[in-house]
Motif scaffolding. Structure first.
Motif, PDB file in Angstrom:
ATOM      1  N   GLN A   1       0.824  -1.206   0.000  1.00 34.71           N
ATOM      2  CA  GLN A   1       0.000   0.000   0.000  1.00 34.71           C
ATOM      3  C   GLN A   1       0.864   1.265   0.000  1.00 34.71           C
ATOM      4  OE1 GLN A   1      -2.392   0.728   3.549  1.00 34.71           O
ATOM      5  NE2 GLN A   1      -0.974  -0.541   4.709  1.00 34.71           N
ATOM      6  N   ALA A   2       0.287   2.335  -0.455  1.00 28.79           N
ATOM      7  CA  ALA A   2       0.996   3.616  -0.498  1.00 28.79           C
ATOM      8  C   ALA A   2       1.329   4.071   0.919  1.00 28.79           C
ATOM      9  CB  ALA A   2       0.120   4.658  -1.199  1.00 28.79           C
ATOM     10  N   ARG A   3       2.536   4.583   1.103  1.00 28.40           N
ATOM     11  CA  ARG A   3       2.944   5.070   2.431  1.00 28.40           C
ATOM     12  C   ARG A   3       4.031   6.124   2.254  1.00 28.40           C
ATOM     13  NH1 ARG A   3       4.736   0.218  -0.137  1.00 28.40           N
ATOM     14  NH2 ARG A   3       6.933   0.019   0.252  1.00 28.40           N
ATOM     15  N   GLU A   4       4.215   6.891   3.314  1.00 31.69           N
ATOM     16  CA  GLU A   4       5.243   7.936   3.297  1.00 31.69           C
ATOM     17  C   GLU A   4       6.582   7.348   3.728  1.00 31.69           C
ATOM     18  OE1 GLU A   4       4.327  11.021   2.230  1.00 31.69           O
ATOM     19  OE2 GLU A   4       2.403  10.011   1.896  1.00 31.69           O
ATOM     20  N   GLU A   5       7.618   7.739   3.032  1.00 38.95           N
ATOM     21  CA  GLU A   5       8.952   7.329   3.456  1.00 38.95           C
ATOM     22  C   GLU A   5       9.898   8.509   3.347  1.00 38.95           C
ATOM     23  OE1 GLU A   5      10.559   3.904   1.507  1.00 38.95           O
ATOM     24  OE2 GLU A   5       9.092   2.535   2.415  1.00 38.95           O
TER      25      GLU A   5
ATOM     26  N   GLN B   1      10.557  13.636   2.254  1.00 42.23           N
ATOM     27  CA  GLN B   1       9.426  12.731   2.389  1.00 42.23           C
ATOM     28  C   GLN B   1       8.802  12.460   1.010  1.00 42.23           C
ATOM     29  OE1 GLN B   1       5.831  14.076   4.282  1.00 42.23           O
ATOM     30  NE2 GLN B   1       5.683  12.216   5.521  1.00 42.23           N
ATOM     31  N   VAL B   2       8.652  11.197   0.678  1.00 41.51           N
ATOM     32  CA  VAL B   2       8.028  10.837  -0.599  1.00 41.51           C
ATOM     33  C   VAL B   2       6.977   9.757  -0.367  1.00 41.51           C
ATOM     34  CG1 VAL B   2      10.029  11.389  -2.065  1.00 41.51           C
ATOM     35  CG2 VAL B   2       9.808   9.099  -1.062  1.00 41.51           C
ATOM     36  N   THR B   3       6.018   9.700  -1.248  1.00 48.44           N
ATOM     37  CA  THR B   3       5.036   8.619  -1.208  1.00 48.44           C
ATOM     38  C   THR B   3       5.543   7.478  -2.075  1.00 48.44           C
ATOM     39  OG1 THR B   3       3.246  10.212  -0.965  1.00 48.44           O
ATOM     40  CG2 THR B   3       2.635   7.996  -1.661  1.00 48.44           C
ATOM     41  N   VAL B   4       5.602   6.309  -1.486  1.00 42.58           N
ATOM     42  CA  VAL B   4       6.033   5.134  -2.257  1.00 42.58           C
ATOM     43  C   VAL B   4       4.941   4.076  -2.199  1.00 42.58           C
ATOM     44  CG1 VAL B   4       8.491   5.559  -1.858  1.00 42.58           C
ATOM     45  CG2 VAL B   4       7.211   4.089  -0.285  1.00 42.58           C
ATOM     46  N   GLY B   5       5.068   3.097  -3.066  1.00 44.55           N
ATOM     47  CA  GLY B   5       4.113   1.989  -3.082  1.00 44.55           C
ATOM     48  C   GLY B   5       2.780   2.378  -3.677  1.00 44.55           C
ATOM     49  N   GLY B   6       1.783   1.600  -3.328  1.00 40.74           N
ATOM     50  CA  GLY B   6       0.454   1.794  -3.911  1.00 40.74           C
ATOM     51  C   GLY B   6       0.065   0.599  -4.759  1.00 40.74           C
ATOM     52  N   ALA B   7      -1.179   0.202  -4.669  1.00 38.81           N
ATOM     53  CA  ALA B   7      -1.651  -0.956  -5.429  1.00 38.81           C
ATOM     54  C   ALA B   7      -3.023  -0.655  -6.001  1.00 38.81           C
ATOM     55  CB  ALA B   7      -1.727  -2.188  -4.537  1.00 38.81           C
ATOM     56  N   THR B   8      -3.257  -1.141  -7.205  1.00 44.15           N
ATOM     57  CA  THR B   8      -4.566  -1.052  -7.843  1.00 44.15           C
ATOM     58  C   THR B   8      -5.033  -2.473  -8.124  1.00 44.15           C
ATOM     59  OG1 THR B   8      -3.930   1.020  -8.926  1.00 44.15           O
ATOM     60  CG2 THR B   8      -5.830  -0.141  -9.836  1.00 44.15           C
ATOM     61  N   CYS B   9      -6.198  -2.821  -7.612  1.00 43.60           N
ATOM     62  CA  CYS B   9      -6.673  -4.205  -7.719  1.00 43.60           C
ATOM     63  C   CYS B   9      -8.043  -4.270  -8.368  1.00 43.60           C
ATOM     64  CB  CYS B   9      -6.769  -4.848  -6.336  1.00 43.60           C
ATOM     65  SG  CYS B   9      -5.235  -4.827  -5.408  1.00 43.60           S
ATOM     66  N   PHE B  10      -8.147  -5.120  -9.369  1.00 40.50           N
ATOM     67  CA  PHE B  10      -9.429  -5.414  -9.996  1.00 40.50           C
ATOM     68  C   PHE B  10      -9.762  -6.878  -9.724  1.00 40.50           C
ATOM     69  CE2 PHE B  10      -7.235  -2.323 -12.717  1.00 40.50           C
ATOM     70  CZ  PHE B  10      -8.158  -1.298 -12.789  1.00 40.50           C
ATOM     71  N   VAL B  11     -10.963  -7.136  -9.252  1.00 37.10           N
ATOM     72  CA  VAL B  11     -11.411  -8.519  -9.074  1.00 37.10           C
ATOM     73  C   VAL B  11     -12.483  -8.791 -10.126  1.00 37.10           C
ATOM     74  CG1 VAL B  11     -12.420 -10.210  -7.495  1.00 37.10           C
ATOM     75  CG2 VAL B  11     -11.005  -8.335  -6.594  1.00 37.10           C
ATOM     76  N   VAL B  12     -12.222  -9.792 -10.974  1.00 38.75           N
ATOM     77  CA  VAL B  12     -13.203 -10.119 -12.007  1.00 38.75           C
ATOM     78  C   VAL B  12     -13.598 -11.582 -11.876  1.00 38.75           C
ATOM     79  CG1 VAL B  12     -12.235  -8.379 -13.577  1.00 38.75           C
ATOM     80  CG2 VAL B  12     -11.533 -10.753 -13.801  1.00 38.75           C
ATOM     81  N   ASN B  13     -14.793 -11.857 -12.322  1.00 36.95           N
ATOM     82  CA  ASN B  13     -15.298 -13.220 -12.251  1.00 36.95           C
ATOM     83  C   ASN B  13     -14.650 -14.083 -13.334  1.00 36.95           C
ATOM     84  OD1 ASN B  13     -17.244 -15.042 -10.975  1.00 36.95           O
ATOM     85  ND2 ASN B  13     -18.098 -15.171 -13.043  1.00 36.95           N
ATOM     86  N   VAL B  14     -14.355 -15.319 -12.986  1.00 36.63           N
ATOM     87  CA  VAL B  14     -13.764 -16.253 -13.951  1.00 36.63           C
ATOM     88  C   VAL B  14     -14.798 -17.322 -14.292  1.00 36.63           C
ATOM     89  CG1 VAL B  14     -11.961 -17.972 -14.316  1.00 36.63           C
ATOM     90  CG2 VAL B  14     -11.436 -15.847 -13.108  1.00 36.63           C
ATOM     91  N   ASP B  15     -15.126 -17.415 -15.563  1.00 37.74           N
ATOM     92  CA  ASP B  15     -16.061 -18.457 -15.994  1.00 37.74           C
ATOM     93  C   ASP B  15     -15.422 -19.832 -15.886  1.00 37.74           C
ATOM     94  OD1 ASP B  15     -17.796 -16.465 -16.655  1.00 37.74           O
ATOM     95  OD2 ASP B  15     -17.705 -16.782 -18.827  1.00 37.74           O
ATOM     96  N   GLU B  16     -14.165 -19.879 -16.320  1.00 37.89           N
ATOM     97  CA  GLU B  16     -13.453 -21.154 -16.296  1.00 37.89           C
ATOM     98  C   GLU B  16     -11.994 -20.918 -15.994  1.00 37.89           C
ATOM     99  OE1 GLU B  16     -13.990 -24.428 -19.093  1.00 37.89           O
ATOM    100  OE2 GLU B  16     -15.318 -23.026 -20.143  1.00 37.89           O
ATOM    101  N   PHE B  17     -11.425 -21.852 -15.270  1.00 32.58           N
ATOM    102  CA  PHE B  17     -10.008 -21.789 -14.937  1.00 32.58           C
ATOM    103  C   PHE B  17      -9.407 -23.132 -15.300  1.00 32.58           C
ATOM    104  CE2 PHE B  17      -6.668 -22.623 -11.658  1.00 32.58           C
ATOM    105  CZ  PHE B  17      -5.762 -21.680 -12.096  1.00 32.58           C
ATOM    106  N   ARG B  18      -8.331 -23.108 -16.068  1.00 32.92           N
ATOM    107  CA  ARG B  18      -7.693 -24.366 -16.458  1.00 32.92           C
ATOM    108  C   ARG B  18      -6.182 -24.278 -16.309  1.00 32.92           C
ATOM    109  NH1 ARG B  18     -10.637 -26.882 -20.741  1.00 32.92           N
ATOM    110  NH2 ARG B  18     -12.844 -26.494 -20.314  1.00 32.92           N
ATOM    111  N   ARG B  19      -5.641 -25.335 -15.800  1.00 30.95           N
ATOM    112  CA  ARG B  19      -4.176 -25.467 -15.800  1.00 30.95           C
ATOM    113  C   ARG B  19      -3.830 -26.694 -16.620  1.00 30.95           C
ATOM    114  NH1 ARG B  19      -1.746 -22.115 -12.050  1.00 30.95           N
ATOM    115  NH2 ARG B  19       0.235 -23.090 -12.532  1.00 30.95           N
ATOM    116  N   PHE B  20      -2.875 -26.548 -17.510  1.00 32.07           N
ATOM    117  CA  PHE B  20      -2.460 -27.683 -18.342  1.00 32.07           C
ATOM    118  C   PHE B  20      -1.023 -28.054 -18.030  1.00 32.07           C
ATOM    119  CE2 PHE B  20      -5.489 -25.451 -21.310  1.00 32.07           C
ATOM    120  CZ  PHE B  20      -6.531 -26.334 -21.119  1.00 32.07           C
TER     121      PHE B  20
END
Ligand code: NI
Ligand code: NI
Ligand code: NI
Lengths: 106, 106, 106
Positions: free
Chosen positions: A65-69, A87-106
């Motif tokens: 997450q974004a924080r001051e350093e 003092q600078v702001t470092v880090g930070g995250a952007t997250c998208f959660v999407v639905n998965v119709d199908e998941f396959r591992r080969f």
């Protein structure tokens, strides 16, 4: 099944990846942006069951997450007095959660 | 319309890409991970009608599934006897199929 | 909330990015494909409210749609007459809009 697409700062990517490993979360790390840009980011793709989405988001938050350093400006041997930490702001995250119709591992 | 996000090993990416072309499947190849990591992977984004998702997955499986291979260890001219081939797992694919609300080409 | 995944040509990426900034659209730029391939592309991930999806797509279309351009072939000092400009198709964008269950910024 859900897909979490998480974009974090390059500097946080390694510790986040270790946290995924430690917590048995399979994450795929995509490439950073442009080679010579220091502000590069890293994208993780994490497939996870719906019930574990919050755990994944919590780990991402904890590690990136974004924080001051305070950083020491580059020291230049000019004989001038030492620069103050900045003092600078470092880090930070952007997250998208999407639905998965199908998941396959080969 | 569906989006298949497929992550495969770098070594399998070219033959997979040729198979997509041969089968008239429009796939967009994203970047590999970190330049100097030999275990780099490649991400493909494939937009396809729902009825062709299984075909796409079948091609990905055929060209990039995990399998055992024997590799010759690097030969070092030490006068020692030739190293035995070593069995390693290569390949592997992770595929997410997500629903696409809208697909546009400009 | 929607996620727009837009793949554009590398040559259009900078002006598109400026247009996103100008219009207060938060876009994350992923990496280009293979370093030495001139036909590299750039992927943008844009999280946006459903009501703004069309605005985002319009901007992408304006800045990166496929179009004809005349380019001067590389001049080689062979004493031959100047080459004629050649018409080529440049640009082009592929956009997937997917639904986002959750969006988080940390
Ligand atoms: Ni579980
Ligand atoms: Ni068809
Ligand atoms: Ni609004």
């Amino acid at each position: 099944m859900k897909l979490v697409i998480a974009i974090v700062q390059k500097d946080d990517a390694n510790k986040l990846q270790r946290a995924f490993v430690k917590n048995n979360i399979r994450a795929t790390k995509l490439a950073t942006t442009g080679g010579f840009l220091s502000e590069g980011n890293v994208t993780f793709l994490i497939g996870t069951e719906e019930e574990h989405v919050e755990d994944v988001l919590t780990i991402i938050k904890e590690k990136s997450q974004a924080r001051e350093e305070y950083v020491q400006p580059n020291l230049i041997p000019t004989g001038m007095e030492l620069n103050q930490p900045v003092q600078v702001t470092v880090g930070g995250a952007t997250c998208f959660v999407v639905n998965v119709d199908e998941f396959r591992r080969f």
